[in-house]
Design a protein around this motif. Structure first.
Motif, mmCIF file in Angstrom:
data_model
loop_
_atom_site.group_PDB
_atom_site.id
_atom_site.type_symbol
_atom_site.label_atom_id
_atom_site.label_comp_id
_atom_site.label_asym_id
_atom_site.label_seq_id
_atom_site.Cartn_x
_atom_site.Cartn_y
_atom_site.Cartn_z
ATOM 1 N N UNK A 214 0.943 -1.124 -0.063
ATOM 2 C CA UNK A 214 0.196 -0.124 -0.073
ATOM 3 C C UNK A 214 0.880 1.307 -0.014
ATOM 4 N N UNK A 215 2.053 1.215 0.863
ATOM 5 C CA UNK A 215 2.812 2.408 0.985
ATOM 6 C C UNK A 215 3.577 2.383 -0.684
ATOM 7 N N UNK A 216 3.991 1.538 -1.254
ATOM 8 C CA UNK A 216 4.737 1.605 -2.509
ATOM 9 C C UNK A 216 3.522 2.042 -3.554
ATOM 10 N N UNK A 217 2.081 1.747 -3.405
ATOM 11 C CA UNK A 217 1.215 2.302 -4.627
ATOM 12 C C UNK A 217 1.091 3.906 -3.988
ATOM 13 N N UNK A 218 0.907 4.127 -2.804
ATOM 14 C CA UNK A 218 0.825 5.734 -2.557
ATOM 15 C C UNK A 218 1.918 6.539 -3.046
ATOM 16 N N UNK A 219 3.128 5.881 -3.096
ATOM 17 C CA UNK A 219 4.375 6.546 -3.450
ATOM 18 C C UNK A 219 4.232 6.886 -5.089
ATOM 19 N N UNK A 220 3.861 5.642 -5.794
ATOM 20 C CA UNK A 220 3.643 5.883 -7.079
ATOM 21 C C UNK A 220 2.739 6.823 -7.487
ATOM 22 N N UNK A 221 1.500 6.942 -6.845
ATOM 23 C CA UNK A 221 0.847 8.045 -7.077
ATOM 24 C C UNK A 221 1.209 9.464 -6.889
#
Length: 249
Positions: A214-221
């Motif tokens: 989830x943290x990786x997805x937020x960073x990509x966003x």
């Protein structure tokens, strides 16, 4: 439903949750090593969404491995039955006190459901708080069709679906880059990604790799939104300083 069937179903569910945790750990490690440092944000976003789905599908697949007989001891066959004539078998069962087994499956299931309900209630409380902030904010219609809500609370700017919320101080300072950043989130429908990822983390709250994904997805966003803001800019430093001011005050 009989007790045996209930125990079997519960055991199947617990093993499925364990397989998902192992799959998430392995795939997250591969993503972190080989993909996370790349700047292909659109592709990284697609890969991360595929990782969430892949961790759910892989544990359902059963792989049958060929039987290896290299280290099996050869079986000896007794042909002389006279050797068994002097063999006596004691059929007496020693008297022992019956031991009550610990219901580990029930304990684990209760612990899982407790964490699941807690995370679900926490997520629902956050959604209710967010909707309260939106409803109590001043509404401004943007030319692009998005709705901007200006709040007097000291919060970080955020977006949800077609709604963009910024604090009043940022709106007074006319920080158009902040609005463009949130508009990029809305245009890429990042809220839908986060909803699915949040449901994944609620279901598998015990798995730390679910939260790391989830943290990786937020960073990509965030990277994708930043790239959309600076796409038509020649001065990157001004936008970088804006991000620093919002991070450190």
């Amino acid at each position: 439903m009989s007790n045996n069937n209930y125990q079997k179903d519960m055991e199947t569910l617990l093993f499925y949750l364990l397989r998902i945790s192992i799959s998430a750990a392995v795939i997250y490690g591969c993503y972190k090593i080989f993909i996370s440092k790349t700047t292909f944000y659109k592709a990284n976003r697609t890969i991360l969404l595929g990782v969430f789905a892949l961790t759910l599908i892989l544990p359902m697949l059963s792989i049958s491995l060929p039987e290896i007989n290299w280290f099996r001891q050869p079986e000896t066959e007794i042909t002389d039955l006279s050797l068994l004539e002097n063999v006596t078998v004691d059929n007496t069962i020693p008297a022992t006190a019956p031991s009550k087994p610990i219901p580990w499956q029930n304990i684990l299931m209760i612990a899982y459901l407790t964490g699941f309900i807690f995370c679900l209630l926490r997520y629902a409380a956050g959604m209710i708080r967010m909707m309260h902030i939106i409803r109590s904010s001043e509404k401004v219609q943007l030319p692009e069709g998005n709705t901007l809500f200006v709040t007097g609370r000291d919060i970080a700017p955020f977006s949800w679906m077609k709604f963009i919320v910024i604090p009043e101080k940022d709106f007074r300072d006319e920080n158009t880059d902040i609005i463009r950043h949130e508009q990029a989130h809305v245009a890429h429908r990042h809220s839908i990604d986060l909803m699915m990822a949040d449901m994944y983390c609620i279901a598998f709250w015990f798995n730390p790799f679910a939260w790391l994904l989830l943290c990786e997805l937020r960073d990509v966003h965030e990277y994708q939104a930043d790239a959309a803001v600076v796409e038509n800019r020649s001065d990157y430093r001004e936008y970088q300083l804006l991000l620093i001011r919002h991070c450190v005050g």
